[in-house]
Design an enzyme around this catalytic site. Sequence first.
Site, PDB file in Angstrom:
ATOM      1  CG  ASN A  11      -1.686   1.247   1.432  1.00 17.47           C
ATOM      2  OD1 ASN A  11      -1.791   2.051   0.511  1.00 17.47           O
ATOM      3  ND2 ASN A  11      -2.240   1.443   2.619  1.00 17.47           N
ATOM      4  CD1 TRP A  12       3.643   1.057  -2.666  1.00 14.82           C
ATOM      5  CD2 TRP A  12       3.591   2.058  -4.678  1.00 14.82           C
ATOM      6  NE1 TRP A  12       4.398   0.312  -3.525  1.00 14.82           N
ATOM      7  CE2 TRP A  12       4.382   0.891  -4.772  1.00 14.82           C
ATOM      8  CE3 TRP A  12       3.417   2.839  -5.821  1.00 14.82           C
ATOM      9  CZ2 TRP A  12       4.997   0.499  -5.961  1.00 14.82           C
ATOM     10  CZ3 TRP A  12       4.015   2.457  -7.000  1.00 14.82           C
ATOM     11  CH2 TRP A  12       4.808   1.297  -7.068  1.00 14.82           C
ATOM     12  CE  LYS A  13       0.064   3.377   4.639  1.00 17.12           C
ATOM     13  NZ  LYS A  13       0.143   3.466   6.079  1.00 17.12           N
ATOM     14  CG  HIS A  98      -5.643   2.018   5.198  1.00 16.76           C
ATOM     15  ND1 HIS A  98      -5.171   3.002   6.024  1.00 16.76           N
ATOM     16  CD2 HIS A  98      -4.661   1.099   5.087  1.00 16.76           C
ATOM     17  CE1 HIS A  98      -3.923   2.696   6.394  1.00 16.76           C
ATOM     18  NE2 HIS A  98      -3.593   1.548   5.831  1.00 16.76           N
ATOM     19  CD  GLU A 100      -2.631   5.669   6.659  1.00 17.50           C
ATOM     20  OE1 GLU A 100      -2.655   5.728   5.420  1.00 17.50           O
ATOM     21  OE2 GLU A 100      -1.693   5.159   7.308  1.00 17.50           O
ATOM     22  CD  GLU A 170      -3.393  -2.505   7.316  1.00 21.33           C
ATOM     23  OE1 GLU A 170      -2.314  -2.749   6.784  1.00 21.33           O
ATOM     24  OE2 GLU A 170      -4.018  -1.452   7.131  1.00 21.33           O
ATOM     25  N   GLY A 176       2.647   2.248  10.714  1.00 23.47           N
ATOM     26  CA  GLY A 176       3.600   3.342  10.554  1.00 23.47           C
ATOM     27  C   GLY A 176       4.328   3.703  11.834  1.00 23.47           C
ATOM     28  CB  SER A 216       5.423  -1.895  11.837  1.00 13.34           C
ATOM     29  OG  SER A 216       4.998  -0.572  12.117  1.00 13.34           O
ATOM     30  N   GLY A 237       2.900  -1.153   4.245  1.00  9.17           N
ATOM     31  CA  GLY A 237       2.919   0.264   3.912  1.00  9.17           C
ATOM     32  C   GLY A 237       4.341   0.729   3.652  1.00  9.17           C
ATOM     33  N   GLY A 238       4.963   1.326   4.672  1.00  6.16           N
ATOM     34  CA  GLY A 238       6.286   1.947   4.528  1.00  6.16           C
ATOM     35  C   GLY A 238       7.306   1.074   3.801  1.00  6.16           C
TER      36      GLY A 238
HETATM   37  P1  PGA Z   1       2.969   0.271   7.612  1.00 10.70           P
HETATM   38  O1  PGA Z   1       1.503   0.508   6.991  1.00 10.70           O
HETATM   39  O2  PGA Z   1       3.491  -1.007   7.018  1.00 10.70           O
HETATM   40  O3  PGA Z   1       3.757   1.469   7.196  1.00 10.70           O
HETATM   41  O4  PGA Z   1       2.810   0.167   9.096  1.00 10.70           O
HETATM   42  C1  PGA Z   1       0.616  -0.554   6.810  1.00 10.70           C
HETATM   43  C2  PGA Z   1      -0.655  -0.054   6.176  1.00 10.70           C
HETATM   44  O5  PGA Z   1      -1.048   1.087   6.466  1.00 10.70           O
HETATM   45  O6  PGA Z   1      -1.297  -0.755   5.372  1.00 10.70           O
END
Ligand code: PGA
Length: 254
Positions: A11-13, A98, A100, A170, A176, A216, A237-238
């Site tokens: 997930n590149w956001k 998600h 966010e 999640e 993050g 993470s 994500g990251g």
């Molecule tokens: P993260 O994000 O790996 O940076 O913790 C995961 C996500 O938001 O899907």
Amino acid sequence: MADRKHIIAGNWKMHKTQAETRSFVQGLIAGLQVTEAGCEVIIAPPFTSVPAAVQEARGTSIQVSGQDLHWEDNGAFTGEVSGPMLAEAGCSHVIVGHSERRQYFGESDETVNLKLKAAMRAGLVPIFCLGETLDERQQGRTFSVVKHQLRDGMKDVGIPDAARFVIAYEPVWAIGTGQTATPEQAQEIHEFLRNELAALCGTKIGDDVRILYGGSVKPENARSLMSRKDIDGGLVGGASLKLDDFIGIIRQDM
Ligand code: PGA
């Protein structure tokens, strides 16, 4: 036990332009014999970079996902993108709910439900995200929170459609933050979600649906998480923004 093929989804956001997307996908193809990957590999770029990702990934097994969609197929909804638009652009999947989106954009279990149904209508596989906040965990409410998110999200979703879902657990406190759920903590919730799903949709769907862990995930912790019985891959994500880390995670899951 069902033989569930694992998924590693990035997930590149709000990261990566079209040019950056092209070079990442080229690097992914070169760095990893994707055909050799035992798992499905999915990337979710921002909307504007979807066509570039689709074009570069053509002819490989890399799949492309949207990060969100509107619940209507079209209409006066400035700034929004619909399921049929994502499908036409070449997406096979779409992330829904998600944390966010829930935290910053007012996403509720009700809109998540509408979006899941919109994804199914468009022939997209939804990656349905849920998870508790730190407060909810500390108050001992984790199980009831994820149960309600699952039940409300899946409301009126028919059995054949439910079979196509991917769920991503999640925990919000792990996203993050560098703070990963332990494999034991994650497995406990995954098993609970699988049982809930079986209660809602029958044991076959409970057995077959892939449940990913997100929060993470990195090359160093991927194997210990994904070797657990009910953890069928990761939503990353990251670490999915860095080619070496993303390839490292895919390799750990082989
Ligand atoms: P993260 O994000 O790996 O940076 O913790 C995961 C996500 O938001 O899907």
